[in-house]
Design a protein around this motif. Structure first.
Motif, PDB file in Angstrom:
ATOM      1  N   LEU A   2      27.769  91.157  48.561  1.00  0.00           N
ATOM      2  CA  LEU A   2      29.149  91.637  48.518  1.00  0.00           C
ATOM      3  C   LEU A   2      30.126  90.573  48.024  1.00  0.00           C
ATOM      4  CD1 LEU A   2      31.020  94.016  49.144  1.00  0.00           C
ATOM      5  CD2 LEU A   2      31.273  93.134  51.472  1.00  0.00           C
ATOM      6  N   GLN A   3      30.018  89.365  48.565  1.00  0.00           N
ATOM      7  CA  GLN A   3      31.009  88.344  48.243  1.00  0.00           C
ATOM      8  C   GLN A   3      30.997  87.988  46.763  1.00  0.00           C
ATOM      9  OE1 GLN A   3      31.082  84.936  50.868  1.00  0.00           O
ATOM     10  NE2 GLN A   3      31.767  83.582  49.243  1.00  0.00           N
ATOM     11  N   TYR A   4      29.814  87.725  46.201  1.00  0.00           N
ATOM     12  CA  TYR A   4      29.750  87.368  44.793  1.00  0.00           C
ATOM     13  C   TYR A   4      30.266  88.484  43.876  1.00  0.00           C
ATOM     14  CZ  TYR A   4      27.133  83.049  45.716  1.00  0.00           C
ATOM     15  OH  TYR A   4      26.745  81.800  46.131  1.00  0.00           O
ATOM     16  N   PRO A   5      29.835  89.735  44.080  1.00  0.00           N
ATOM     17  CA  PRO A   5      30.378  90.793  43.217  1.00  0.00           C
ATOM     18  C   PRO A   5      31.900  90.873  43.251  1.00  0.00           C
ATOM     19  CG  PRO A   5      28.465  91.601  44.387  1.00  0.00           C
ATOM     20  CD  PRO A   5      28.770  90.253  44.963  1.00  0.00           C
ATOM     21  N   ILE A  57      34.335  89.982  40.090  1.00  0.00           N
ATOM     22  CA  ILE A  57      35.216  91.008  39.539  1.00  0.00           C
ATOM     23  C   ILE A  57      36.640  90.480  39.465  1.00  0.00           C
ATOM     24  CG2 ILE A  57      36.290  93.242  40.043  1.00  0.00           C
ATOM     25  CD1 ILE A  57      33.567  94.155  41.103  1.00  0.00           C
ATOM     26  N   LEU A  58      37.086  89.766  40.489  1.00  0.00           N
ATOM     27  CA  LEU A  58      38.419  89.165  40.457  1.00  0.00           C
ATOM     28  C   LEU A  58      38.551  88.214  39.271  1.00  0.00           C
ATOM     29  CD1 LEU A  58      38.960  88.349  44.254  1.00  0.00           C
ATOM     30  CD2 LEU A  58      40.164  90.076  42.914  1.00  0.00           C
ATOM     31  N   ARG A  59      37.504  87.418  39.034  1.00  0.00           N
ATOM     32  CA  ARG A  59      37.541  86.477  37.914  1.00  0.00           C
ATOM     33  C   ARG A  59      37.586  87.204  36.572  1.00  0.00           C
ATOM     34  NH1 ARG A  59      33.018  82.818  38.781  1.00  0.00           N
ATOM     35  NH2 ARG A  59      31.742  84.237  37.542  1.00  0.00           N
ATOM     36  N   ARG A  60      36.811  88.283  36.438  1.00  0.00           N
ATOM     37  CA  ARG A  60      36.823  89.042  35.189  1.00  0.00           C
ATOM     38  C   ARG A  60      38.202  89.659  34.944  1.00  0.00           C
ATOM     39  NH1 ARG A  60      32.626  86.819  34.932  1.00  0.00           N
ATOM     40  NH2 ARG A  60      30.648  87.591  34.149  1.00  0.00           N
ATOM     41  N   ASP A  82      42.949  82.302  41.983  1.00  0.00           N
ATOM     42  CA  ASP A  82      42.834  80.873  42.263  1.00  0.00           C
ATOM     43  C   ASP A  82      42.113  80.604  43.583  1.00  0.00           C
ATOM     44  OD1 ASP A  82      44.205  80.380  39.932  1.00  0.00           O
ATOM     45  OD2 ASP A  82      46.161  80.268  40.925  1.00  0.00           O
ATOM     46  N   TYR A  83      42.255  81.524  44.532  1.00  0.00           N
ATOM     47  CA  TYR A  83      41.615  81.373  45.840  1.00  0.00           C
ATOM     48  C   TYR A  83      40.777  82.620  46.132  1.00  0.00           C
ATOM     49  CZ  TYR A  83      45.040  77.643  46.248  1.00  0.00           C
ATOM     50  OH  TYR A  83      45.789  76.524  46.034  1.00  0.00           O
ATOM     51  N   PRO A  84      39.656  82.773  45.416  1.00  0.00           N
ATOM     52  CA  PRO A  84      38.888  84.024  45.516  1.00  0.00           C
ATOM     53  C   PRO A  84      38.326  84.281  46.904  1.00  0.00           C
ATOM     54  CG  PRO A  84      37.670  82.362  44.277  1.00  0.00           C
ATOM     55  CD  PRO A  84      39.039  81.823  44.475  1.00  0.00           C
ATOM     56  N   ARG A  85      37.912  83.241  47.625  1.00  0.00           N
ATOM     57  CA  ARG A  85      37.334  83.461  48.948  1.00  0.00           C
ATOM     58  C   ARG A  85      38.378  83.947  49.935  1.00  0.00           C
ATOM     59  NH1 ARG A  85      32.982  78.517  49.941  1.00  0.00           N
ATOM     60  NH2 ARG A  85      31.665  78.990  48.123  1.00  0.00           N
ATOM     61  N   VAL A  86      39.582  83.376  49.832  1.00  0.00           N
ATOM     62  CA  VAL A  86      40.669  83.837  50.701  1.00  0.00           C
ATOM     63  C   VAL A  86      41.014  85.283  50.371  1.00  0.00           C
ATOM     64  CG1 VAL A  86      43.076  83.471  51.358  1.00  0.00           C
ATOM     65  CG2 VAL A  86      41.572  81.506  50.960  1.00  0.00           C
TER      66      VAL A  86
END
Length: 769
Positions: free
Chosen positions: A145-148, A152-155, A168-172
């Motif tokens: 789940l986390q990686y997808p 997607i946010l990065r894309r 900039d803070y994808p995990r948050v």
């Protein structure tokens, strides 16, 4: 359920206790009953999605089905959709029920201390604890789940629009999204599965309609928009989401009728769910014993179904005994599942008595040395250079341009009058193939005149570097700004081909349309000294997505119509470039190539866009070569973009490297014919996330497409079936045997020298730098 029972379950609106705090009793299902009810709803959701996928796929694939028997076989295989959706929805239902029971427990512990806010407080407290648990679990298995989500946010940030701090803070961002989803879903469960008043029924019915709309939209996008790419990042998570949407739709319908648990546990509903489960299990067994019984159905199933194939993907993974990525079961194609060095992507070892990759037999040519460059002979020697004051080379490439959308290649629409007029005095190769189905792979193969692993071998010079070494000035005019073209990290190895060129679009606007690009091209060529030979590469991008319609060229609003509008727009400005070359006298001293890097699909094989399997809509490209002093001619013998480099070097009088796989096409203008040879294409090696990886070989008039991952084979007669709708594998077993041997022997020679069949080991990852 009769109306009396329904009324008994529903309290008067406004008199129900606070949401989620009802105690179990004769009118309140126990936690166990709720769990069973959710499992029943999950199976019904599987049946719903199975019905949608089966109807859609049978309708979409009806042209390729070889009679009703094929349709029945395909429908049976697709029955495993029930398993995928059922498991996904059931897991969601179990988690949902446990979380809801936990919420009720928190509410009871709070007692009356918070009054009217007790329900809200219990929801938020339990959601916080559930979120912590899920965050820990998703951190332990981030690929689920986390990686997808973070990818997607990065894309979105890289390709669509700037999302700032969220990227900039994808995990948050991911954690915040997780908490929000948990709160929403727990509140939704309380609303759907707690006793409510009659007014809730209308809202529940409306909610179910919205869920069905989400399911339809999700399935449509999943089955038609780049469904062959970004599998683990996008498609599998999306399929889980609309599996859950199907379950929510059914829960909403049950809520609109009465108490969902009571309805789900009615014996007739349970009987339907049991029948669906049996059908799914039967489909799985059928796939285990009969996957290879019909190659046409197998190929359609693995490439054209959306959800069903996921179950057999997992089954192959589980039954892969030697861990090499391939199973001998479920049609996986592993020749020896006890030996990890033998599998469909293995390199062939000559003379070891073993068919290492399961296609072509054992290669008995012991002269092939691993790591050696290709030094074979593919055609006659290059012709001497023509006498001219300068032997300039101009490459005009048009991204995504399908050959069959030009009138000179037989298209019915007037899309290309200027290209057609230019082609009338040039060599037109009617059956030219790109060697890759995306830009990077195709151009890298073209510039090194090479196949397979050789396209990344720096020992093989690009033809542009050979021209530069001979004194040519190489310039590239790209419609896309340099930093934005092939900009993702995974394109790194492909982008190296640009190092030979001065790139002339390094700043300013991100995109130049055909008008601006043509102006720049005329300006650049005009400023070039007549005494200095040049290599100029002009790359148009208007036909690539996102496309816009041009009012002057209106061919309708369909995807193909908008594409044609852009073809005509590019053609208009190419007419200006051709006129300038003629009027300035440059045309008499310049060899001009008009090409495309690949084609574009419009759902002919169930996919849009490009980078898909090497069907003709992706690989059949224009190849038009105008040579000063030579008259026009047309040739039907298959050629490839690998022939551009040798032809350019031959025109410039530069020796063609022995490692090149292409030939000097100028010979065809004199002899009137071309040597017959297999032409090969493959899918991109930077799409490691896809569930397909394919080779295609044209041995006119037949073409074989071998999907390595799914172990499916398709063979088409391009003369009678240019659209590749009718797979001949089962219709003509002898032809199938011959074509598999031809492709297998070609691959064996490649892999014995260079390495593996594809990107299975050492290939480009999705984030290759």
């Amino acid at each position: 359920m009769n109306s009396d029972t329904s009324a008994e379950m529903e309290p008067e609106f406004g008199n129900e206790p606070p949401a989620g705090l009802q105690a179990a009793g004769p009118d309140r299902p126990s936690t166990g009953e709720r769990l069973v009810a959710h499992l029943v709803l999950a199976l019904l959701a599987g049946g719903l999605v199975f019905g949608i996928e089966t109807v859609d796929r049978l309708r979409t694939l009806r042209v390729s089905l070889d009679g009703p028997d094929d349709g029945v076989r395909l429908a049976i295989l697709m029955g495993v959709t029930v398993i995928f959706v059922g498991v996904a929805a059931a897991a969601f239902g179990v988690c949902w029920t446990i979380a809801d029971a936990f919420r009720e427990s928190v509410g009871r512990r709070l007692g009356d201390r918070l009054g009217r806010w007790r329900g809200t407080a219990s929801l938020l407290l339990s959601a916080a604890l559930v979120s912590v648990v899920l965050r820990i679990l998703s951190g332990l298995v981030p690929w689920a789940l986390q990686y997808p989500v973070t990818r997607i946010l990065r894309r979105i940030d890289q390709r669509l629009f700037d999302i700032g701090i969220f990227a900039d803070y994808p995990r948050v961002t991911y954690t915040a999204m997780l908490i929000g989803v948990v709160v929403f879903l727990m509140a939704l469960h309380a609303w759907l599965f707690s006793p409510r008043g009659p007014a809730t029924r209308l809202a529940a019915g409306t909610f179910s309609i919205l869920c069905l709309a989400l399911l339809a939209a999700g399935y449509y996008g999943d089955s038609r928009v780049e469904f062959t790419r970004y599998e683990f990042m996008f498609h599998i998570p999306a399929e889980v989401i609309y599996s859950i949407a199907a379950m929510l739709a059914l829960a909403g319908i049950a809520r609109a009728i009465g108490v969902p648990e009571r309805i789900a546990l009615h014996k007739s509903v349970v009987a339907v769910a049991a029948a669906i489960a049996i059908a799914g299990a039967g489909s799985f067994v059928y796939g285990a014993v009969a996957m290879d019984s019909n190659q046409n159905v197998k190929a359609l199933f693995w490439y054209r179904t959306i959800i069903a194939r996921r179950v057999f993907q997992l089954a192959r993974y589980v039954t892969d005994r030697d861990g090499d990525g391939f199973s001998s079961r479920f049609g996986g194609g592993d020749p020896d599942d006890a030996n990890p060095s033998i599998h469909p992507m293995a390199a062939e070892v000559p003379g070891n008595g073993i068919d290492d990759n399961g296609i072509g037999g054992d290669l008995d040519d012991g002269s092939i040395q691993r790591g050696a460059l290709y030094d074979g002979f593919t055609g006659p020697p290059s012709l001497p250079v023509r006498a001219a004051s300068a032997s300039n080379v101009l490459i005009v490439s048009i991204d995504c341009l399908r050959a069959d959308h030009l009138e000179t290649y037989g298209y019915r629409r007037p899309t290309s009058p200027n290209i057609d007029a230019f082609a009338a005095e040039a060599l037109v190769f009617e059956r030219a193939s790109a060697q890759g189905t995306n830009t990077g792979h195709s151009f890298t193969s073209m510039f090194r005149s090479s196949y397979a692993d050789d396209i990344f071998d720096d020992r093989i010079p690009t033809f542009s570097s050979e021209l530069v070494r001979a004194g040519y000035r190489a310039r590239m005019l790209n419609a896309v700004r340099t930093d934005a073209w092939l900009n993702a990290q995974r394109w790194g190895k492909y982008k190296a081909l640009m190092l030979d060129f001065e790139t002339l679009h390094d700043e300013g606007e991100r995109f130049w349309n055909a008008q601006v690009l043509t102006d720049r091209a005329i300006e650049t060529i005009g400023a070039q000294p007549r005494s200095e030979p040049f290599l100029t590469w002009v790359h148009y991008f208007d036909c690539h997505r996102p496309r816009r319609r041009h009012a002057a060229y209106d061919f309708g609003r369909s995807a193909a119509g908008v594409f044609d509008s852009n073809v005509a727009y590019v053609d208009e400005h190419l007419g200006r470039l051709f006129s300038y070359l003629r009027e300035s006298g440059r045309l008499d001293e310049t060899i001009v190539f008009v090409i495309a890097d690949h084609g574009e699909a419009f759902m002919e094989h169930g996919a849009a866009d490009h980078s898909n399997k090497p069907y003709e809509n992706n690989t059949h490209v224009p190849l038009i070569v105008r040579i000063p002093g030579q008259s026009g001619a047309r040739f039907a013998t298959p050629v490839g973009l690998i022939d551009v480099g040798p032809t350019a070097l031959g025109f410039a009088g530069i020796p063609v490297p022995l490692s090149y796989r292409g030939i000097d096409l100028r010979l065809s203008a004199l002899s009137g014919e071309l040597p017959s040879r297999p032409i090969v294409s493959e899918t991109p090696r930077n799409l490691i996330e896809s569930s397909f990886y394919s080779w295609a070989l044209v041995d006119w008039p037949f073409k074989i497409v071998w999907d390595v991952r799914s172990n499916t084979t398709e063979i088409f007669d391009l003369r009678s079936d240019p659209g590749e709708m009718h797979n001949l594998v089962d219709r003509d077993p002898l032809l199938a045997q011959r074509m598999r041997r031809t492709l297998g022997e070609w691959l064996d020679r490649e892999t014995a020298r260079t390495g593996a069949v594809g990107p299975g080991d050492g290939g480009l990852s999705d984030d290759d730098q």
